[in-house]
Structure formats: structure tokens, C-alpha cells
Design a protein around this motif. Structure first.
Motif, PDB file in Angstrom:
ATOM      1  N   ASN A 199       0.838  -1.190   0.000  1.00 32.01           N
ATOM      2  CA  ASN A 199       0.000   0.000   0.000  1.00 32.01           C
ATOM      3  C   ASN A 199       0.874   1.240   0.000  1.00 32.01           C
ATOM      4  O   ASN A 199       0.750   2.093   0.861  1.00 32.01           O
ATOM      5  CB  ASN A 199      -0.915   0.002   1.223  1.00 32.01           C
ATOM      6  CG  ASN A 199      -1.997  -1.044   1.104  1.00 32.01           C
ATOM      7  OD1 ASN A 199      -2.425  -1.363   0.015  1.00 32.01           O
ATOM      8  ND2 ASN A 199      -2.435  -1.559   2.228  1.00 32.01           N
TER       9      ASN A 199
ATOM     10  N   GLU B 241     -11.437  10.619   1.428  1.00 27.86           N
ATOM     11  CA  GLU B 241     -10.210   9.970   1.877  1.00 27.86           C
ATOM     12  C   GLU B 241     -10.521   8.746   2.725  1.00 27.86           C
ATOM     13  O   GLU B 241      -9.902   7.700   2.577  1.00 27.86           O
ATOM     14  CB  GLU B 241      -9.370  10.964   2.695  1.00 27.86           C
ATOM     15  CG  GLU B 241      -8.867  12.138   1.886  1.00 27.86           C
ATOM     16  CD  GLU B 241      -7.932  13.017   2.715  1.00 27.86           C
ATOM     17  OE1 GLU B 241      -7.860  12.800   3.936  1.00 27.86           O
ATOM     18  OE2 GLU B 241      -7.294  13.889   2.129  1.00 27.86           O
ATOM     19  N   VAL B 242     -11.494   8.888   3.616  1.00 24.04           N
ATOM     20  CA  VAL B 242     -11.818   7.785   4.527  1.00 24.04           C
ATOM     21  C   VAL B 242     -12.291   6.563   3.756  1.00 24.04           C
ATOM     22  O   VAL B 242     -11.813   5.442   3.986  1.00 24.04           O
ATOM     23  CB  VAL B 242     -12.904   8.222   5.541  1.00 24.04           C
ATOM     24  CG1 VAL B 242     -13.287   7.063   6.440  1.00 24.04           C
ATOM     25  CG2 VAL B 242     -12.399   9.392   6.365  1.00 24.04           C
ATOM     26  N   SER B 243     -13.200   6.770   2.829  1.00 20.27           N
ATOM     27  CA  SER B 243     -13.737   5.616   2.112  1.00 20.27           C
ATOM     28  C   SER B 243     -12.678   4.988   1.208  1.00 20.27           C
ATOM     29  O   SER B 243     -12.620   3.764   1.067  1.00 20.27           O
ATOM     30  CB  SER B 243     -14.984   6.003   1.314  1.00 20.27           C
ATOM     31  OG  SER B 243     -14.738   7.135   0.529  1.00 20.27           O
TER      32      SER B 243
ATOM     33  N   ALA C 217      -9.496   4.969   1.828  1.00 19.85           N
ATOM     34  CA  ALA C 217      -8.596   4.249   2.723  1.00 19.85           C
ATOM     35  C   ALA C 217      -9.200   2.900   3.091  1.00 19.85           C
ATOM     36  O   ALA C 217      -8.510   1.878   3.108  1.00 19.85           O
ATOM     37  CB  ALA C 217      -8.327   5.082   3.975  1.00 19.85           C
ATOM     38  N   GLN C 218     -10.483   2.871   3.381  1.00 22.77           N
ATOM     39  CA  GLN C 218     -11.152   1.612   3.701  1.00 22.77           C
ATOM     40  C   GLN C 218     -11.080   0.654   2.515  1.00 22.77           C
ATOM     41  O   GLN C 218     -10.689  -0.500   2.651  1.00 22.77           O
ATOM     42  CB  GLN C 218     -12.627   1.867   4.046  1.00 22.77           C
ATOM     43  CG  GLN C 218     -12.844   2.347   5.466  1.00 22.77           C
ATOM     44  CD  GLN C 218     -14.312   2.582   5.772  1.00 22.77           C
ATOM     45  OE1 GLN C 218     -15.143   2.584   4.857  1.00 22.77           O
ATOM     46  NE2 GLN C 218     -14.627   2.794   7.040  1.00 22.77           N
ATOM     47  N   GLU C 219     -11.449   1.181   1.339  1.00 24.34           N
ATOM     48  CA  GLU C 219     -11.474   0.344   0.145  1.00 24.34           C
ATOM     49  C   GLU C 219     -10.106  -0.255  -0.147  1.00 24.34           C
ATOM     50  O   GLU C 219      -9.982  -1.437  -0.466  1.00 24.34           O
ATOM     51  CB  GLU C 219     -11.931   1.202  -1.049  1.00 24.34           C
ATOM     52  CG  GLU C 219     -11.925   0.472  -2.381  1.00 24.34           C
ATOM     53  CD  GLU C 219     -12.047   1.444  -3.545  1.00 24.34           C
ATOM     54  OE1 GLU C 219     -11.527   1.155  -4.620  1.00 24.34           O
ATOM     55  OE2 GLU C 219     -12.673   2.523  -3.348  1.00 24.34           O
TER      56      GLU C 219
ATOM     57  N   GLY D 140      -7.556  -0.330   2.022  1.00 27.14           N
ATOM     58  CA  GLY D 140      -7.043  -1.028   3.195  1.00 27.14           C
ATOM     59  C   GLY D 140      -5.751  -0.434   3.700  1.00 27.14           C
ATOM     60  O   GLY D 140      -4.775  -1.142   3.926  1.00 27.14           O
ATOM     61  N   CYS D 141      -5.726   0.890   3.819  1.00 38.93           N
ATOM     62  CA  CYS D 141      -4.533   1.540   4.333  1.00 38.93           C
ATOM     63  C   CYS D 141      -4.954   2.699   5.220  1.00 38.93           C
ATOM     64  O   CYS D 141      -6.145   2.949   5.406  1.00 38.93           O
ATOM     65  CB  CYS D 141      -3.661   2.046   3.183  1.00 38.93           C
ATOM     66  SG  CYS D 141      -4.387   3.421   2.288  1.00 38.93           S
TER      67      CYS D 141
ATOM     68  N   ARG E 105      -5.574   6.566   6.402  1.00 35.43           N
ATOM     69  CA  ARG E 105      -6.051   7.748   5.674  1.00 35.43           C
ATOM     70  C   ARG E 105      -4.884   8.637   5.287  1.00 35.43           C
ATOM     71  O   ARG E 105      -4.880   9.233   4.206  1.00 35.43           O
ATOM     72  CB  ARG E 105      -7.045   8.544   6.530  1.00 35.43           C
ATOM     73  CG  ARG E 105      -7.565   9.788   5.819  1.00 35.43           C
ATOM     74  CD  ARG E 105      -8.713  10.455   6.542  1.00 35.43           C
ATOM     75  NE  ARG E 105      -8.312  11.328   7.628  1.00 35.43           N
ATOM     76  CZ  ARG E 105      -8.141  12.642   7.519  1.00 35.43           C
ATOM     77  NH1 ARG E 105      -8.304  13.231   6.346  1.00 35.43           N
ATOM     78  NH2 ARG E 105      -7.795  13.370   8.548  1.00 35.43           N
TER      79      ARG E 105
END
Lengths: 233, 233
Positions: free
Chosen positions: A7, A34-36, A38-40, A42-43, A45
Motif C-alpha cells: 500500500n 479519503e476515509v472511504s 482508505a477503507q477500500e 485497506g490503508c 487515511r
DNA sequence: CAGTGGTCTAGACCACCAG
DNA sequence: TGGTGGTCTAGACCACTGC
């Protein structure tokens, strides 16, 4: 799920760029937060943030608080270009660099110097003209004015041996500079020095530098027709 | 101890720049490590790291693992310049922008296009010539070639109304570009269009773009003598 | 091998501004 | 006022390279 290696910020940036170029996000469209992202991915933010900031720096996206990140409407905005250092430029092409001081005098500055630097007309400066040579052919003609007030040491510098530019760069720091590019016709003097014909289209680079409001130097660099300044986008 | 406000990355960057410009660290000198700077300032190493990376991006310092961070020997290295978008450029000066399509044809590309873009000589392209006008005076002449293979929609685009550049920017993403600046003498055709005299020194901007190895477009933009491209250092 | 920069994480708080 | 980006922290591990 689909992530292949690490990542890294670079990978994320490339991935986002690919999704922009592929048309998944059209110009003007809103990108996930940014949050979504990062979730998608997997790292953290922070990592997404750095990638997006880089993309914004390069002009690919536009970011606003609260409203989010959008794909830029005009992706062509900025280009970072390398300022040529004459000696390096010549030597990197395999040429032999030489330099010749043609003129060195103390004089009151002409109007264009007063305008460029913002100096009074009654303050004497050092006027230097020199020719930069590649393999015994004229490469660039330099017409420079240096403020004695800002750089008193200039009057005793060994400018026959080392070029004014290299001496100044080594000895005098600056805090602000301006550079401009334009074209101009060669007058008779410049044409003679550059071994070209009067009226030929020269490429002109002008550079001025200051140290906290105090003018240091301004110069014109004349390159012959055919000289190209290239940069990647 | 001596810190005034916040430990922002910007403040730290300015502080480091000041110490470079003041001569505290001479060109070529070694700067304290990130860890010791962070201790001295009283912030996280990450923050110092970001400040130093920015300074490195701008060419003020040179960083190497293990050996540390040094003040750059040649502080003049890079300049980020805004690529002019003709319409904005004119309108920001208070002028009225107009655009005129002079030529539109399907043709096999000349040599310079083949060289710039890396296209075969037998593949037909769209050739467009247009004039950009400020307050009814010629401002810039554009000579453009567009790949039909990469952009088939170009043949049916409404290029009489919207300029090719604005249409392409809106419709076609690109992944790689090259831009160059040079000078050239006006030939008779260009001189006539730009209402100047043949032989006068034009400022020439060339731009080419690709989308993943596939050439999209290349163009030459002719500006009259007197045009200046300016950027801060 | 050890010391430097390079970078990711997880969490936190702040600044801005459209709703 | 709540959601967005902006940024700092503290800690960790890695990559490179001069010694």
C-alpha cells in the motif's frame, strides 16, 4: 481483495491516476472521500491523503474542504522544468565547456536593469558580458549586472577564471528569483558574438534574484535559434 | 524555549530556509539530522521530514540516506511554471477572446509530426490551423495534428464553435505529455496570419500528449515577438 | 553494521464551509 | 453544525549506503 503488493503512496497515486485516465471519474466528477478510499484500499487515511495531495500539486484534482475532491477540469496547468546550468548542459551533451569574459566595467545601470530589479539609476553596478562556449562554438551570450551594494566582493572576484554565475551561486545566497522566457531578434553586436546573422531569432532567458528585497543580479542569456527547452508534463 | 507559535510544517520550512539564506549553513554544508532537528524544535520527526522533503523538492537541499542532508550547491534548479491556457491568459488581462478555425483537413502527417509523436507516415490524421484573437488582434497561431485512431470523435466535433484545445481537454484524457519552448523566424504564411513581418522572431511553444503509448495530438503555438513567459523561483 | 532518510500506521484535533 | 480535507504526533519498520 485486489491489491497486489504494498500500500505504498506511489501505488495508490498511480491507481487513482489510472481510474481518472480510464474515465471512471470524468473531469469535474467527485472522487470518494479519503476515509472511504482508505477503507477500500485497506490503508491509513494519511497515505491516501498524501497521494491525493500529490495529485492536487500536479493539477490532476482539485480539493476543497467540506465539498470534497474533484477531477480537475483542465489537467494541463503546471509543469516543473529544470533550469539549465550552462556548464552541465554542455557537458551532459558530451561537449567541452569553455567560458570567456568579454567585458567587465563599473557603470550606472540602463533602464531595463532599473525596471527589472527595482534599483535607482544613480547607483553604480558591475556590468559583465561573457560568452559560454561548447566545443569552440558560441553557445550562449550572457549580459549581466551585479549590485555592488549587495555583493561588494564582486569587484575583487576572480571572474577571469570562474564564470560569474558559478561564483555568485557559490558565494551569494538569494531568497527570491524570477525567470522569464521570450524571443528577440539578434542585433548586430549579439549576432557578431554568437556568429549568427543580424535579425535571426534568438531565444532569450532573463533571470533576476533578490535577497530579502535587496537586488543582487539580473541577466539576459541569448541562445541561438534552434535551442529548445524541453520538459515533461 | 524559543518557539513562538505552532510547530507547523510551514513554519519549520521557513525557519530552515532562513538559516540557509543567513549563511548559517553554507552551500554544500551538512544539516543536522531529522531527529536532532525535531528535538531542537520540539516536534515530531515526521514534521521535520515533510519540511525537508519540500525543501528538497524545491532544490534547496540534497538528501541522501546515511550521509544526511546538505545545502544544495546550485540552488537554482527547478521552477514550476503555469502553462498558459490561451483563453484564460487573454481574459485575465481584460481582453476579449475570440477564436477562428482557419483550416481543417484529413491528411497524412509531415515529418515533424511523425518524429514528435512517433506515428507512422501512412496513417491519416486531422490537421487543424486556428487563430486565437485578443481584442480583434492576432494573439497566437496554432498548428495542430490529431490522431484519428486515438480520437475518432474528432472528425465530428463542433470545432467551429469551440477551440480544438478546449474540446480535447474536456473529452480526451492523457497520461503523458511533453512541452518545449524555442524561438523561430516567422515564415511568410505565419507572418501574414499574425500580421507581422516575415523573419521576425516568434516564440514557439510545442506540446504533445499521449495516452499510454498511444499518440493523441501534437501542436505548435506561435506567439509574436514580445511575448514573455514569466515564473517565480 | 549502524545511522541516515523514506514511509506507513493509528489516532487525534483543527479549519473550513455548504447545508 | 456536521462532514470534509489539513496536519501534527508517536511509534514502527524498511532501504540504502558509508564506515
Amino acid at each position: 481483495m485486489k491489491s497486489t503488493k504494498t500500500n505504498s503512496q506511489q501505488n495508490i497515486q498511480n491507481d487513482l491516476l489510472r481510474r481518472i485516465h480510464s474515465g471512471e471519474w470524468r473531469p469535474g466528477a467527485l472522487i470518494p472521500t479519503e476515509v472511504s478510499l482508505a477503507q477500500e484500499i485497506g490503508c491509513a487515511r494519511t497515505t491516501v491523503n498524501r497521494a491525493l495531495q500529490k495529485l492536487a500539486d500536479d493539477g490532476h484534482v482539485v480539493r476543497k474542504r467540506r465539498s470534497g475532491t474533484r477531477v480537475a477540469l483542465s489537467p494541463v496547468r503546471k509543469a516543473t522544468m529544470e533550469i539549465p546550468i550552462v556548464r552541465d548542459e554542455i557537458e551532459s551533451k558530451g561537449g567541452t565547456y569553455k567560458f570567456m569574459l568579454l567585458l567587465s566595467e563599473k557603470k550606472k545601470p540602463p533602464l531595463w536593469v532599473q525596471v527589472r530589479l527595482g534599483v535607482p539609476d544613480d547607483q553604480e553596478m558591475v556590468h559583465l558580458q561573457s560568452l559560454h562556449i561548447s566545443d569552440n562554438h558560441p553557445y550562449m551570450f550572457e549580459d549581466r549586472w551585479v549590485s555592488i551594494k549587495a555583493v561588494p566582493e564582486i569587484t575583487s572576484a576572480p571572474l577571469g577564471k570562474i564564470s560569474p554565475n558559478e561564483w555568485l551561486v557559490r558565494e551569494v545566497p538569494y531568497s527570491r528569483g524570477e525567470i522569464s522566457f521570450s524571443s528577440c531578434s539578434a542585433d548586430e553586436t549579439v549576432a557578431n558574438i554568437m556568429e549568427t546573422t543580424p535579425g535571426s531569432a534568438m531565444f532569450l532567458v532573463e533571470r533576476s534574484t533578490w535577497i530579502y528585497q535587496m537586488p543582487i543580479t539580473t541577466l539576459k542569456m541569448y541562445y541561438p535559434e534552434g535551442f529548445r527547452l524541453i520538459t515533461k508534463l
